[in-house]
Design an enzyme around this catalytic site. Structure first.
Site, short mmCIF file in Angstrom:
data_model
loop_
_atom_site.label_atom_id
_atom_site.label_comp_id
_atom_site.label_asym_id
_atom_site.label_seq_id
_atom_site.Cartn_x
_atom_site.Cartn_y
_atom_site.Cartn_z
N GLU A 259 74.58 96.49 68.01
CA GLU A 259 73.55 95.45 68.13
C GLU A 259 74.10 94.20 68.81
O GLU A 259 73.39 93.20 68.92
CB GLU A 259 72.98 95.12 66.75
CG GLU A 259 72.16 96.27 66.17
CD GLU A 259 71.67 96.03 64.75
OE1 GLU A 259 72.24 95.16 64.06
OE2 GLU A 259 70.75 96.75 64.31
N TRP B 5 67.72 103.84 59.50
CA TRP B 5 68.29 105.10 59.99
C TRP B 5 69.52 105.47 59.18
O TRP B 5 69.98 106.60 59.19
CB TRP B 5 68.63 105.01 61.49
CG TRP B 5 69.80 104.12 61.83
CD1 TRP B 5 69.93 102.81 61.55
CD2 TRP B 5 71.01 104.51 62.51
NE1 TRP B 5 71.13 102.33 62.02
CE2 TRP B 5 71.83 103.35 62.61
CE3 TRP B 5 71.49 105.71 63.04
CZ2 TRP B 5 73.08 103.36 63.22
CZ3 TRP B 5 72.75 105.70 63.64
CH2 TRP B 5 73.53 104.55 63.73
N ASP B 6 70.03 104.50 58.41
CA ASP B 6 71.18 104.71 57.54
C ASP B 6 70.97 105.94 56.64
O ASP B 6 71.92 106.65 56.30
CB ASP B 6 71.40 103.51 56.61
CG ASP B 6 71.49 102.18 57.33
OD1 ASP B 6 70.93 102.07 58.43
OD2 ASP B 6 72.08 101.25 56.79
N LYS C 224 79.88 96.13 67.76
CA LYS C 224 79.68 95.88 66.32
C LYS C 224 80.04 97.11 65.48
O LYS C 224 80.62 97.00 64.41
CB LYS C 224 78.21 95.51 66.10
CG LYS C 224 77.86 95.15 64.68
CD LYS C 224 76.37 94.83 64.56
CE LYS C 224 75.98 94.47 63.14
NZ LYS C 224 74.54 94.43 62.95
N GLN C 225 79.65 98.28 65.96
CA GLN C 225 79.85 99.50 65.16
C GLN C 225 79.89 100.69 66.11
O GLN C 225 79.55 100.54 67.29
CB GLN C 225 78.71 99.66 64.17
CG GLN C 225 77.35 99.90 64.82
CD GLN C 225 76.20 99.57 63.89
OE1 GLN C 225 75.76 98.44 63.84
NE2 GLN C 225 75.72 100.55 63.15
C1 BGC Z 1 73.43 97.73 61.43
C2 BGC Z 1 72.35 98.78 61.52
C3 BGC Z 1 71.93 99.18 60.12
C4 BGC Z 1 71.54 97.95 59.30
C5 BGC Z 1 71.27 98.28 57.85
C6 BGC Z 1 72.92 96.54 60.62
O1 BGC Z 1 73.93 95.59 60.48
O2 BGC Z 1 73.80 97.28 62.72
O3 BGC Z 1 72.84 99.91 62.21
O4 BGC Z 1 70.87 100.06 60.18
O5 BGC Z 1 72.59 97.01 59.33
O6 BGC Z 1 72.41 98.79 57.23
#
Ligand code: BGC
Length: 768
Positions: A486, A355-356, A598-599
């Site tokens: 996550e 999804w990035d 986490k984000q």
């Molecule tokens: C992130 C995801 C991301 C993936 C790839 C993961 O660490 O939590 O949101 O899509 O990394 O960059």
């Protein structure tokens, strides 16, 4: 955090060799050109710790999923980015001793990635036995000729003399460290030597990609070329030997050229001959010509995408490094490719798109390239629509519901953790948001009919089936999900997921209604073929309006998920040094129960949908969630920079900016050795341009609201405005806009809602 990289505006410089940092430097010094890439490995043999890596875009292996307990719906495989034949191969033996930096006495060492020109250089002074040697190398992966790469390597005896034996080879017996069952992913299809070159042909197991690697080596000493003494080949390997007697002061220069072709682009039985022709042309033109082409290609990339920062070299180096990596990962020349999170810098993460791409990378390509490239990224998803419908079908969804994969190479889901594959469904929302973002930036509403609408309808159908009515809440709920954070799984009503689901349903219905009014006949034909009728659109609207959005009235904030406030809430600053990063120091169980994020999660929603909220709401949510966020995803700091800047939190915005822009250079998350975080680099670009520059797009119009971080004297960036390049320079005494295009353009100064319009004639330069 490591800070051994010297600060420089255009170079990534490492001085002094520390074998413990070698993998990090290799990741940072990766070179690529959209078609292929190479980590910053040494050309000559190295027996110390390294991650040897050559990669070919789109060539992957479906590595069988590992799980303890197989669950229906699991993807069969996790697509691995494949380590491809190593074409650097060079063995140097002086007086019988292999020149190997792990064994030699290294006296001086400098590795330098020149990001202005796309060239990796190295200078080493070392002692091999009693002989003092200087090595110099220079290599690039050609931007102008995507199937070609080359290096020039010289060796000079400073003190002493001796016999130098050289073997130049291609090694196809390479392995992926990231392999579920430690298998060899290739089949040998042939290897050979002819008068001018060596070749190795491999084919991937299961996916049947054929890859032909061909090299030519020219070695000069004392004004003439060394004649090869011996050529040999064995399964997956081909090499050629040379030797020379060297006296003190003598220098030999090795030029090695490579062509790497795959049957993604050519017929399999033509790979060898076409590779030979391309290689012969490269050799005939010579290293200096190829190097000049490389410089020219990078020059024109920088002309459209550079960000210059005055007064802060660390920040300057960070942003240019990020732009460099992005531009060498995805050039937009091949519509079958996408932007993998590690690009050509490592094997980890597999897959080509997350999804990035829509959430982070699309704005970067919209800002710095022809709009056709951003459109192509949308078409990539359209091409995968049938697979997304199939993916949803595997999970039990019907009637054209589409669930885009979390990770994919060809449209199929290929991530193998259930909490991500089954639950991290917010990704579907980002695909729809990408369409919306593209249209609000370019004004290209034509994309909707039929491509955009087909994708939106599939996504809306998924959400309409994924929700369920809660009698208790008298609302639609979305149960059992993982949000962008996550660090908690299987939660109910993740606010971000519910919000974006509601938005997707509404946006799909709005687009359909607008198209039906504007182009009734075309719309009808499309709606008929999609079997999309008014009743279904009304259902989309009705669900959208009744989706439950968890909210804490006491704090006046959106709730990350139903149970979030049951957690023990303590800010990140109460954690000890030893706890961070949590994912390397805490058990997963402890992480899942903790309040740590986490984000950006709720805040990701505030970023995407900023017009839906006022500053007060943003402030309350930011003040609550940011202190609980560990930013252990590379995607996190950039979103926080932008939000902090719009709240006027200058210090926070700047702290987050440094973190995002130097994430890999300073190895903030202690994982750069696996490769760089390519997709988050687009977030760094957004931090400057959207964060400090205040760039926004609404209805095809461009808005700017520039601010100058106090650590900087000034900065400038280039951005596409209606297909024309605009240069924005921000300094202590205001902002200068320069229309570098051929047509007049309109710029809105201020935030959407309170901005004033100005017209810039073609070529006009104006202080505002
Ligand atoms: C992130 C995801 C991301 C993936 C790839 C993961 O660490 O939590 O949101 O899509 O990394 O960059």
């Amino acid at each position: 955090m490591k800070d051994y990289i010297k600060h420089d505006p255009w170079k990534i410089i490492e001085e002094g060799f520390d074998p413990a940092l070698n993998r990090i430097s290799e990741s940072l010094c990766s070179l690529g050109n959209g078609h292929m890439g190479q980590r910053g490995n040494f050309e000559e043999s190295y027996s110390g710790d390294c991650l040897q890596g050559s990669y070919l875009a789109g060539v992957y292996y479906p590595d069988k999923t590992i799980v303890g307990w197989w669950k229906n719906g699991y993807p069969e495989y996790f697509a691995k980015v494949l380590n491809a034949p190593n074409w650097l191969g060079l063995s140097l033996r002086l007086n019988g001793n292999e020149i190997d930096l792990a064994k030699a006495e290294v006296i001086e060492f400098r590795r330098e990635l020149d990001i202005k020109r796309g060239v990796l250089k190295r200078r080493v002074l070392l002692k091999s036995g009693k002989v003092l040697i200087e090595l110099n190398s220079s290599r690039f992966v050609s931007m102008a000729r995507p199937e070609i790469a080359a290096y020039r390597y010289s060796l000079r005896l400073i003190e002493g003399d001796g016999k130098l034996e050289i073997s130049s080879f291609i090694d196809g017996n390479i392995h992926n460290e990231d392999a579920n069952y430690d298998e060899y992913f290739w089949e040998h299809r042939g290897e050979g030597v002819d008068d001018d070159s060596l070749a190795v042909v491999l084919k991937t197991r299961k996916t049947d990609f054929t890859v032909a690697t061909r090299t030519a080596t020219l070695i000069s000493h004392a004004g003439s070329f060394l004649a090869p003494e011996n050529s040999s080949s064995r399964a997956g390997w081909a090499g050629r030997d040379y030797s020379a007697e060297l006296s003190q002061g003598d220098e030999i220069t090795i030029e090695k050229y490579v062509s790497c072709l795959t049957d993604r682009d050519h017929k399999a039985d033509e790979l060898l001959s076409k590779g030979k022709t391309a290689l012969a042309a490269a050799v005939a033109d010579g290293f200096d010509t190829l190097l000049a082409e490389q410089e020219e290609a990078w020059n024109s990339i920088w002309e459209h995408s550079d960000i210059a920062i005055e007064g802060d070299t660390a920040a300057q180096q960070g942003i240019r490094f990020n732009i460099f990596q992005l531009k060498q990962t995805y050039t937009g020349k091949d519509e079958r490719l996408n932007i993998g999170p590690k690009g050509f810098t490592g094997e980890k993460y597999g897959g080509a798109s997350y999804w990035d791409t829509e959430a982070y990378c699309l704005p970067f390509y919209l800002g710095t390239a022809d709009p056709a490239i951003a459109r192509q990224l949308l078409v990539y998803r359209h091409n995968h629509l049938a697979k997304a419908i199939e993916n949803a079908g595997k999970l039990g969804f019907t009637d054209g519901a589409a669930l885009y994969p979390m990770v994919t190479m060809n449209g199929e889901e290929c991530h193998n953790e259930w909490e991500i594959t089954f639950e991290e469904i917010h990704r579907n929302g980002a695909i729809a948001f990408g369409i919306y973002d593209y249209i609000r930036c370019t004004g290209d509403k034509d994309y909707l009919m039929p491509l955009g609408m087909e994708v939106l309808t599939g996504i809306a159908r998924f959400w309409a089936q994924r929700v369920n009515w809660s009698e208790a809440k008298k609302k639609y709920v979305i149960l059992g999900v993982t949000g962008p954070n996550e660090y908690e799984n299987n939660v109910h009503n993740n606010w971000y997921t519910n919000y974006i689901a509601s938005w997707c349903l509404r946006y799909t219905a709005e687009c359909a209604e607008a198209l039906a009014a504007e182009k009734p006949a075309e719309y009808k034909a499309m709606a008929d073929s999609l079997k999309l009728d008014d009743a279904e659109l009304a259902r989309f609207r009705s669900i959208s309006e009744q989706i439950y959005l968890p909210f804490d009235p006491e704090r006046g904030i959106a709730l990350q998920q139903d149970g979030y406030l049951d957690k023990e809430i303590a800010p990140v600053e109460t954690l000890g040094e030893k706890d961070r990063p949590l994912n390397q120091n805490w058990s997963w169980d402890r992480i899942l129960r903790s309040c740590y994020i986490k984000q950006a999660d709720v805040l990701q929603g505030f970023f995407f949908f900023e017009d839906d909220f006022n500053d007060e709401e943003l402030k309350r949510n930011f003040d609550f969630y940011e202190p609980l966020t560990v930013h252990e995803s590379s995607l996190s700091p950039c979103v926080h920079t932008i939000l902090a800047q719009s709240l006027g939190y200058e210090k926070k915005a700047y702290e987050m900016y440094l973190r995002t822009s130097r994430l890999d250079l300073d190895d903030y998350n202690n994982d750069t050795e696996d490769g760089c975080h390519i997709t988050s680099m687009a977030g760094t670009w957004m931090s400057v341009v959207m964060g400090f520059g205040g760039l926004r797009h609404r209805e095809g119009e461009l808005y700017l609201n520039p601010a100058l971080p106090s650590a900087w004297k000034g900065y400038s960036f280039m951005v596409m405005n209606g297909g024309e390049p605009l240069k924005v320079s921000v300094g202590k005494d205001g902002t200068v806009l320069e229309n570098r295009g051929e047509k007049a353009m309109k710029v809105m100064m201020g935030r959407p809602g309170s901005a004033g319009a100005l017209e810039l004639a073609a070529g006009e330069n104006r202080r505002v």
